[in-house]
Design a protein around this motif. Structure first.
Motif, PDB file in Angstrom:
ATOM      1  N   SER A 126       0.572  -1.429   0.152  1.00  0.00           N
ATOM      2  CA  SER A 126      -0.188   0.098  -0.250  1.00  0.00           C
ATOM      3  C   SER A 126       0.826   1.093  -0.166  1.00  0.00           C
ATOM      4  O   SER A 126       0.494   2.186  -0.796  1.00  0.00           O
ATOM      5  N   GLU A 127       2.159   1.274   0.286  1.00  0.00           N
ATOM      6  CA  GLU A 127       2.432   2.778   0.627  1.00  0.00           C
ATOM      7  C   GLU A 127       3.210   2.899  -0.822  1.00  0.00           C
ATOM      8  O   GLU A 127       3.525   3.915  -0.951  1.00  0.00           O
ATOM      9  N   LEU A 132       2.628   6.122  -5.871  1.00  0.00           N
ATOM     10  CA  LEU A 132       2.153   6.888  -6.577  1.00  0.00           C
ATOM     11  C   LEU A 132       1.229   7.205  -6.835  1.00  0.00           C
ATOM     12  O   LEU A 132       0.475   8.697  -7.793  1.00  0.00           O
ATOM     13  N   GLU A 133       0.177   7.652  -6.097  1.00  0.00           N
ATOM     14  CA  GLU A 133      -1.121   8.485  -5.899  1.00  0.00           C
ATOM     15  C   GLU A 133      -0.597   9.800  -5.910  1.00  0.00           C
ATOM     16  O   GLU A 133      -1.263  10.431  -6.398  1.00  0.00           O
TER      17      GLU A 133
END
Length: 171
Positions: A126-127, A132-133
């Motif tokens: 998730s990191e 990227l987000e």
């Protein structure tokens, strides 16, 4: 990040992602007094239509190249004062975000998530998706639709900045 959480169709908070300005970019060049209209598209493409970058480089073109876009472009992609703007933005990035950008900068073509993971030698987590987000929200990377996945790419000016100025930190 906070604005993205507040956004929705039924809320009064929204954001607008500006892409290339298209015809408005031509107006910037005309307003800055550049007359070689045949070279406009090449200059706009080199800076991905970024209005701030175009305003900055047009000053350089006028000051150092007598307004000649062709002479300016012969020297390759030039960042000049635009690198100060990029520098301020890059100082706010995490080490992982910078590592992802460097992985993309080494690629010739847009790259998918799997290639990014292997470039930075890291498993999916998730990191990584958060990084990227964050890069997408900051408009430091762009998405390129592909047949079965979304690819990620850098604007030429950001790629040049990364390859010439920023050093990859160790994680």
């Amino acid at each position: 990040k906070e604005i993205a959480a507040l956004e929705s169709q039924n809320q009064s908070v929204r954001s607008l992602k500006l892409g290339s300005l298209g015809e408005a970019a031509v107006e910037i060049l005309k307003n800055k007094g550049l007359s070689e209209e045949g070279e406009y598209s090449q200059l706009i493409e080199a800076y991905s239509g970024n209005p701030l970058a175009l305003k900055i480089v047009t000053t350089t073109i006028n000051d150092m190249f007598g307004g000649s876009i062709a002479n300016f472009l012969r020297n390759g992609l030039f960042l000049g004062d635009y690198s100060d703007t990029l520098s301020r933005q890059f100082h706010r990035l995490s080490a992982l975000e910078i590592q992802l950008l460097h992985g993309m900068a080494k690629e010739v073509k847009p790259v998918g998530c799997e290639n990014l993971y292997s470039n930075i030698q890291r498993d999916r987590d998730s990191e990584l998706l958060e990084a990227l987000e964050s890069l997408l929200r900051r408009s430091l990377i762009e998405t390129v639709p592909a047949e079965s996945e979304t690819l990620f790419a850098l604007q030429p000016a950001i790629k040049k900045y990364l390859m010439s100025v920023v050093r990859l930190p160790k994680l």
